[in-house]
Design a protein around this motif. Structure first.
Motif, PDB file in Angstrom:
ATOM      1  N   SER A  36     -18.798 -20.996 -25.239  1.00 42.58           N
ATOM      2  CA  SER A  36     -18.523 -20.471 -23.904  1.00 42.58           C
ATOM      3  C   SER A  36     -18.812 -18.969 -23.841  1.00 42.58           C
ATOM      4  O   SER A  36     -19.402 -18.475 -22.875  1.00 42.58           O
ATOM      5  CB  SER A  36     -17.063 -20.732 -23.525  1.00 42.58           C
ATOM      6  OG  SER A  36     -16.742 -20.153 -22.284  1.00 42.58           O
ATOM      7  N   LEU A  37     -18.419 -18.247 -24.879  1.00 41.98           N
ATOM      8  CA  LEU A  37     -18.696 -16.813 -24.949  1.00 41.98           C
ATOM      9  C   LEU A  37     -20.195 -16.559 -25.007  1.00 41.98           C
ATOM     10  O   LEU A  37     -20.704 -15.625 -24.375  1.00 41.98           O
ATOM     11  CB  LEU A  37     -18.020 -16.203 -26.180  1.00 41.98           C
ATOM     12  CG  LEU A  37     -16.506 -16.011 -26.115  1.00 41.98           C
ATOM     13  CD1 LEU A  37     -15.978 -15.567 -27.477  1.00 41.98           C
ATOM     14  CD2 LEU A  37     -16.132 -14.998 -25.057  1.00 41.98           C
ATOM     15  N   ALA A  38     -20.906 -17.386 -25.757  1.00 45.91           N
ATOM     16  CA  ALA A  38     -22.353 -17.225 -25.897  1.00 45.91           C
ATOM     17  C   ALA A  38     -23.053 -17.374 -24.552  1.00 45.91           C
ATOM     18  O   ALA A  38     -23.979 -16.627 -24.232  1.00 45.91           O
ATOM     19  CB  ALA A  38     -22.899 -18.239 -26.901  1.00 45.91           C
ATOM     20  N   VAL A  39     -22.591 -18.334 -23.729  1.00 50.48           N
ATOM     21  CA  VAL A  39     -23.186 -18.549 -22.408  1.00 50.48           C
ATOM     22  C   VAL A  39     -22.956 -17.329 -21.529  1.00 50.48           C
ATOM     23  O   VAL A  39     -23.870 -16.840 -20.852  1.00 50.48           O
ATOM     24  CB  VAL A  39     -22.597 -19.810 -21.746  1.00 50.48           C
ATOM     25  CG1 VAL A  39     -23.047 -19.906 -20.294  1.00 50.48           C
ATOM     26  CG2 VAL A  39     -23.028 -21.060 -22.512  1.00 50.48           C
ATOM     27  N   ARG A  40     -21.709 -16.800 -21.540  1.00 50.57           N
ATOM     28  CA  ARG A  40     -21.382 -15.646 -20.704  1.00 50.57           C
ATOM     29  C   ARG A  40     -22.120 -14.392 -21.158  1.00 50.57           C
ATOM     30  O   ARG A  40     -22.492 -13.553 -20.349  1.00 50.57           O
ATOM     31  CB  ARG A  40     -19.873 -15.388 -20.714  1.00 50.57           C
ATOM     32  CG  ARG A  40     -19.057 -16.484 -20.050  1.00 50.57           C
ATOM     33  CD  ARG A  40     -17.811 -15.926 -19.400  1.00 50.57           C
ATOM     34  NE  ARG A  40     -16.992 -15.173 -20.327  1.00 50.57           N
ATOM     35  CZ  ARG A  40     -15.989 -15.680 -21.038  1.00 50.57           C
ATOM     36  NH1 ARG A  40     -15.704 -16.971 -20.937  1.00 50.57           N
ATOM     37  NH2 ARG A  40     -15.279 -14.930 -21.835  1.00 50.57           N
ATOM     38  N   MET A  41     -22.316 -14.259 -22.455  1.00 49.09           N
ATOM     39  CA  MET A  41     -22.957 -13.062 -23.006  1.00 49.09           C
ATOM     40  C   MET A  41     -24.468 -13.212 -23.087  1.00 49.09           C
ATOM     41  O   MET A  41     -25.156 -12.278 -23.501  1.00 49.09           O
ATOM     42  CB  MET A  41     -22.396 -12.780 -24.407  1.00 49.09           C
ATOM     43  CG  MET A  41     -20.913 -12.453 -24.417  1.00 49.09           C
ATOM     44  SD  MET A  41     -20.222 -12.407 -26.099  1.00 49.09           S
ATOM     45  CE  MET A  41     -21.151 -11.039 -26.804  1.00 49.09           C
ATOM     46  N   GLN A  42     -24.982 -14.409 -22.709  1.00 49.95           N
ATOM     47  CA  GLN A  42     -26.411 -14.686 -22.792  1.00 49.95           C
ATOM     48  C   GLN A  42     -26.926 -14.422 -24.209  1.00 49.95           C
ATOM     49  O   GLN A  42     -27.935 -13.732 -24.413  1.00 49.95           O
ATOM     50  CB  GLN A  42     -27.186 -13.863 -21.761  1.00 49.95           C
ATOM     51  CG  GLN A  42     -26.818 -14.196 -20.324  1.00 49.95           C
ATOM     52  CD  GLN A  42     -27.639 -13.410 -19.305  1.00 49.95           C
ATOM     53  OE1 GLN A  42     -28.174 -12.357 -19.603  1.00 49.95           O
ATOM     54  NE2 GLN A  42     -27.746 -13.955 -18.101  1.00 49.95           N
ATOM     55  N   ALA A  43     -26.208 -14.964 -25.175  1.00 53.05           N
ATOM     56  CA  ALA A  43     -26.572 -14.818 -26.580  1.00 53.05           C
ATOM     57  C   ALA A  43     -26.493 -16.185 -27.244  1.00 53.05           C
ATOM     58  O   ALA A  43     -26.015 -17.168 -26.655  1.00 53.05           O
ATOM     59  CB  ALA A  43     -25.630 -13.833 -27.274  1.00 53.05           C
ATOM     60  N   THR A  44     -26.961 -16.269 -28.485  1.00 58.36           N
ATOM     61  CA  THR A  44     -26.874 -17.524 -29.220  1.00 58.36           C
ATOM     62  C   THR A  44     -25.489 -17.661 -29.839  1.00 58.36           C
ATOM     63  O   THR A  44     -24.777 -16.666 -30.033  1.00 58.36           O
ATOM     64  CB  THR A  44     -27.930 -17.589 -30.335  1.00 58.36           C
ATOM     65  OG1 THR A  44     -27.625 -16.588 -31.319  1.00 58.36           O
ATOM     66  CG2 THR A  44     -29.335 -17.354 -29.784  1.00 58.36           C
TER      67      THR A  44
END
Length: 349
Positions: free
Chosen positions: A302-310
């Protein structure tokens, strides 16, 4: 090299004292390393407070009444209309009135400074938002008239009126609904506003109930907390509050003048935060509430989606910044609060 030696020896020593419930990071001092002598140092560590679990089930809580009314829906609609409003020239030959927008060239003159002129400035005659009352001096102005406004500290503004504009808001109809989003009709837009307001009211109520529960726990459970943890948390709170004030536009001297008050508040908040941490930790242990590997991975995704990271990048960042424990605790804390509210006696106001 030395840091690794100290870390390794500390791990070995603490591994033999598993009964200790240590919190925070060890403070290492008096390090001595000599080729002919073993490594020695002093490590100071805080131990978690020992206390019996208090009451956390059957709390008496009140959920505030947050109804979605037609009045609140209409208020949102009006706000939307205002965002869609456009300024149009006033064609009739009349003087400026409250609420009008004056198109003017403005010359600013400050003491001992050259004059500065701006062309075609739009001045809104919003008298309600002008507590000093300078804008009243422009009531009745009419192009091509000029007026001089006296401001504070010897500043003057020369306003040369070029024309008037008035705000025109769109009609409240199906066409308006289509202009603000994927809605086929005004009624569909209203329904979307009701649902959004309902979700907001539910979340507001949940936060209010949670705040009541945590306040009751913090006030009813009695025990002392490690002073070093309170001090470090207070420092974080103080820095965060000072940053908030500066971001809100407060001048640095004003922030500095409030230092004592901010410090006292930060200390009080820190004490409550640390006490709540140990209380919720105690309840989690009593109820065997943990964060599963799957829950942790879902949170990282979920954090990766919000941060646009892997996922890999976020995982590495959490490890490097030593935030993984906080992420895990966040999951556990959510479960504890959910249990407390589920087991509480919650009534509507």
């Amino acid at each position: 090299m030395l840091r690794r030696l100290i870390g390794r020896s500390l791990d070995e020593a603490l591994g033999q004292r598993k009964e200790l419930d240590l919190v925070g990071r060890p403070q290492v001092t008096d390090v001595k390393l000599d080729e002919k002598q073993p490594l020695t140092y002093t490590a100071r560590m805080e131990v978690a407070p020992q206390f019996s679990a208090g009451k956390y089930k059957g709390l008496k809580l009140t959920r505030p009444k947050n109804e979605v009314t037609e009045e609140s829906v209409n208020q949102v609609l009006e706000q939307l209309r205002q965002t869609q409003a456009i300024l149009k020239p006033v064609l009739e030959d009349r003087p400026a009135a409250a609420g009008d927008f004056i198109l003017a060239d403005v010359t600013e003159k400050r003491p001992n400074q050259p004059a500065r002129k701006q062309k075609e400035v739009v001045i809104h005659l919003d008298l309600e938002k002008n507590p000093e009352g300078e804008l009243k001096g422009l009531l009745g102005i009419k192009a091509p008239e000029s007026r001089v406004l006296a401001l504070k500290e010897g500043v003057t503004l020369t306003v040369e009126a070029k024309g008037l504009k008035a705000k025109e808001v769109p009609a409240l109809d199906d066409a308006f609904a289509k202009s603000v989003g994927a809605y086929d009709s005004l009624e569909q837009l209203k329904e979307a506003i009701r649902k959004d307001a309902g979700r907001h009211a539910e979340e507001t109520g949940r936060r209010a109930v949670e705040a009541q529960a945590l306040k009751q726990l913090e006030e009813s459970w009695k025990f002392e907390v490690p002073p070093s943890l309170v001090a470090s948390q207070a420092q974080r709170n103080l820095k965060e509050r000072a940053m908030e004030l500066m971001q809100q536009g407060a001048p640095l001297p004003e922030v500095q003048s409030q230092a004592q008050q901010l410090t006292e508040q930060a200390q009080q908040d820190a004490l409550k935060q640390i006490r709540l941490f140990f209380i919720l930790r105690k309840i989690a242990s009593a109820e065997n509430l943990t964060a599963t590997e799957q829950e942790v991975e879902e949170k990282i995704r979920s954090l990766a989606v919000r941060m646009q990271a892997t996922v890999e990048q976020v995982h590495k960042d959490l490890e490097q910044r030593e935030l993984m424990e906080e992420l895990v605790w966040g999951i556990i804390r959510g479960k504890v609060v959910e249990l407390i509210i589920r087991e509480a006696d919650v009534v509507g106001s």
